[in-house]
Write a protein that holds these residues in place. Structure first.
Motif, mmCIF file in Angstrom:
data_model
loop_
_atom_site.group_PDB
_atom_site.id
_atom_site.type_symbol
_atom_site.label_atom_id
_atom_site.label_comp_id
_atom_site.label_asym_id
_atom_site.label_seq_id
_atom_site.Cartn_x
_atom_site.Cartn_y
_atom_site.Cartn_z
ATOM 1 N N HIS A 178 0.855 -1.195 0.000
ATOM 2 C CA HIS A 178 0.000 0.000 0.000
ATOM 3 C C HIS A 178 0.890 1.244 0.000
ATOM 4 O O HIS A 178 0.670 2.188 -0.750
ATOM 5 N N GLN A 199 -11.838 -7.564 -0.574
ATOM 6 C CA GLN A 199 -10.419 -7.893 -0.756
ATOM 7 C C GLN A 199 -9.984 -9.088 0.085
ATOM 8 O O GLN A 199 -8.915 -9.643 -0.176
ATOM 9 N N SER A 204 -6.328 -5.160 -5.634
ATOM 10 C CA SER A 204 -5.621 -4.086 -4.946
ATOM 11 C C SER A 204 -6.339 -2.756 -5.149
ATOM 12 O O SER A 204 -7.055 -2.563 -6.138
ATOM 13 N N LYS A 260 -6.585 1.343 -5.806
ATOM 14 C CA LYS A 260 -5.860 2.227 -6.715
ATOM 15 C C LYS A 260 -4.840 3.092 -5.978
ATOM 16 O O LYS A 260 -3.925 3.619 -6.592
ATOM 17 N N ASP A 266 -2.764 1.920 -3.770
ATOM 18 C CA ASP A 266 -1.585 1.119 -3.442
ATOM 19 C C ASP A 266 -0.417 1.530 -4.327
ATOM 20 O O ASP A 266 -0.534 1.516 -5.559
ATOM 21 N N ASP A 284 2.346 -0.043 -4.889
ATOM 22 C CA ASP A 284 2.739 -1.213 -5.672
ATOM 23 C C ASP A 284 1.599 -2.226 -5.565
ATOM 24 O O ASP A 284 1.509 -2.982 -4.601
ATOM 25 N N GLN A 285 0.727 -2.262 -6.570
ATOM 26 C CA GLN A 285 -0.479 -3.077 -6.489
ATOM 27 C C GLN A 285 -0.166 -4.569 -6.506
ATOM 28 O O GLN A 285 -0.865 -5.362 -5.856
#
Length: 289
Positions: free
Chosen positions: A201, A229, A236, A238, A240, A242-243
């Motif tokens: 995240h 989730q 993930s 939006k 985050d 690094d998804q």
């Protein structure tokens, strides 16, 4: 609905600042398809996690954890008097909801020994500071504020390039007041509070586990925003950074706590917000307690 839970020798209080609609599900979760949303709409509606227009309902809250030795606030929510023009419900807020919630749980700002931040996003640091005579000062005057080093360093670098308002008004004043502990992942408070790295995240996002000798409770921060989730860890948000990493971290977290007695205390799931992770098909669920 009770806002107080007891697990082992911990007492946990939820301090709710807002519980409200946030963003459309298809907007917050880019990988979510209309078909998958339709398939899950009935139970999401029943859980109070989505409204009639498919807008997700989120809770914005802090937790106060009373251990045998300390009183610890996990994340400090949205805050008052803070310019947040992109979020009208948070912008220059002046209500007393948070402080009334804290008092109703039996605490004053002076009772908090530690403030532990899972990460340094706007809705997790807001009450770190309050406005006093035109200056931002620590809200909890006796507390040490715990910031993960990777997280702090990431936002310090961002802030040095372009001002990051929540870092400027809710984190740096705590550092300047010499109330901050900028810590590595092996940091612990006594034998009850530990850090669990959960990156994705944000680069330095962490969860916190509590309990003597075992993880009686875990505070997951923004590892997940919606019960959807847990069912589909690959979804993930939006926000985050690094998804892909966030999805991996989320599944690993679920596997770690699945079918254990550990109470999972989420930052944003709608009330009751807490539950135990159970396996459900290829995914999981957070069964309310």
């Amino acid at each position: 609905m009770s806002l107080k839970l007891t697990v082992g020798d911990l007492t946990i209080h939820r301090i709710i600042e807002q519980e409200t609609t946030f963003l459309p599900a298809l907007d917050l979760l880019p990988a979510l398809t209309p078909d998958l949303l339709a398939e899950n709409r009935p139970w999401m509606r029943e859980a109070g996690a989505i409204d009639a227009e498919d807008v997700l309902i989120l809770c914005f809250q802090s937790y106060v954890v009373k251990t045998p030795h300390h009183t610890i606030l996990v994340d400090s929510c949205i805050g008052n008097d803070k310019p947040r023009p992109l979020r009208p419900k948070w912008n220059m807020k002046t209500d007393d909801t948070f402080m009334r919630g804290l008092a109703a749980a039996g605490f004053s700002v002076r009772d908090i020994d530690f403030v532990m931040c899972t990460h340094l996003h706007v809705d997790h640091v807001g009450w770190n500071t309050r406005l006093e005579n035109g200056r931002w000062v620590p809200t909890f005057p006796n507390a040490r504020y715990v910031f993960g080093k990777r997280e702090f360093d990431y936002w310090a670098e961002q802030h040095s390039k372009t001002p990051v308002p929540p870092f400027g008004d809710s984190v740096l004043p705590v550092v300047e007041a010499k109330r901050a502990e900028i810590v590595r992942d092996d940091y612990a408070i006594g034998d009850h509070a530990r850090i669990l790295p959960t990156p994705g995240h944000t680069p330095g996002h962490v969860a916190f586990t509590f309990g003597r000798g075992k993880d009686a409770a875990v505070f997951s921060g923004d590892l997940m925003h919606s019960p959807l989730q847990t069912r589909y860890p690959e979804l993930s948000a939006k926000f985050d950074v690094d998804q892909v990493q966030a999805a991996t971290t989320r599944r690993n977290f679920m596997e770690r706590f699945c079918d254990t007695d550990t109470l999972c205390c989420t930052a944003h799931f709608p009330s009751p917000s807490t539950g135990r992770i159970r396996r459900k098909g290829d995914g999981f669920s957070c069964e309310a307690v």
